[in-house]
Design a protein around this motif. Sequence first.
Motif: not given
Length: 487
Positions: A158-167, A178-185
């Motif tokens: 894990v290289l970065a963690v960015r919580p969003q207001a959307s949850g 390679s680096t990809t962005t995963w999404y989780t609740r």
Amino acid sequence: MSTTVPQTPQAPGLQALEERLQDDFITLGWPAKAWIPATSHQGQTVHDVLIIGAGQAGLALHVALGQVGIRPVLLDRAPQDFEGPWATTARMETLRSPKELTGPAMGIPSLSFRAWFIAQFGNAAWAELDKIPRLQWMDYLRWYRRVTGADVRNNHAVLAVRPQASGIVEVDVQAHGSTTTWYTRRLVVATGRDGLGGAQLPAFLHGVPPQFWAHSSDAMDYAQLAGQHVGVVGAGASAMDSAATALENGAASVDLLVRRTDLPRINKSKGSGIPGLTHGQYLLPDEWKWRIRHYINAQQVPPPQGSTLRVSRHANAHFNLGCAVQRVEPVQDKLHVHTTQGVFVLDFLIVSTGFAIDWRLRPEFADIAPHVRLWGQRFTPEAGQEDAELSASPDLGPLFEFQGDLPGLQHIHCFCYPAALSHGTVSGDIPAISDGARKLAQGLAALFYQADIAQHFAQLQRYAEPELEGHEWQPADSSARIRQLQS
């Protein structure tokens, strides 16, 4: 003390245990049926729960989540079978926890270390066993992962963690070049003892070339210490294990440099391990939370007896008490270690000075670090009760969630050692790991239901599986029946 045992013909074997375990899973309805609506974001799957770390905490949480119908994905930067410290940087011969503790078994007897051990070596060997060998514990966790079917993605950093207001929490993951962005609740940080920091390095090491020293948690080949005069700063468990490993690898001598004039004798942390505190730490007033944790920190945990004897049996081991290190300077190819007792001329120095909560050592959390509320912002201790570790601990909510001024931050949960002040030692240590995992898993299930309440209510309204089909009875002729009863 017995630490290894031969296999015996009386042992029932792992296959029989695994058959019993699968029957237990069926009996318990594990894993429970999935029930959370699938979601996506920008055409990509949004995971319900991502867990950073596939050590014992992450694996226990995986089983606990399965009990409530949630299937997590675990990300671990280590290669398969080398998650956690057990087969890499840990150097103790045995665990210090009593063998009877059930650890991550989650209340399932056939998932326990005891069942796993007896299946291979028999009851007599279990009776002879004193403490669990470290590498055998790692073997157990490897088995645990396999039989529970944990979805672990190894070599995923894990290289970065960015919580969003959307949850949704965005997680940048590096894997396979390679680096990809995963999404989780929901994101769970299950990264162990140094989960929000790393090795604590004393000021006297500043400017000392790295070839002269190492922290006890560093990965290194102790064979390189053969024939050398080694100093070890500290007298805790890792100090003893490092000293013993150096001696066993042929060090000419090992000097333990211990600030205290005597070693602590009583493990106060062990004395606090009762169900009332395990389940009640979060509900205590702040003053009591701080008082208990500070008292344990100040008393210090003694090294295990076995680890200490492992050092003292060597004639070239020297316990220097009341010997605080003041400064260290390299002089040609030697280290001059200045202490309150004088100057030690050494070839190499190992510092066993523990871990610090230091977000600077965890660049993957740089986006959230400035926003996390700490205990130092919540509570001011009385004079004499100051404690840097406790002040730096995150002030967590009831489900281990970070709190602060960043929208969506509460969707990240701290299930590692720095949670101890808020919740007690239920998120990393063996004794109560199942309790902590169950608490978090059940709480997450409640949060998901609350967040999706409209969809669940609509599903309830659509639910139409009949219990009765209409042929199970015949309507009575009520008028005729009344006349019959009146006659």
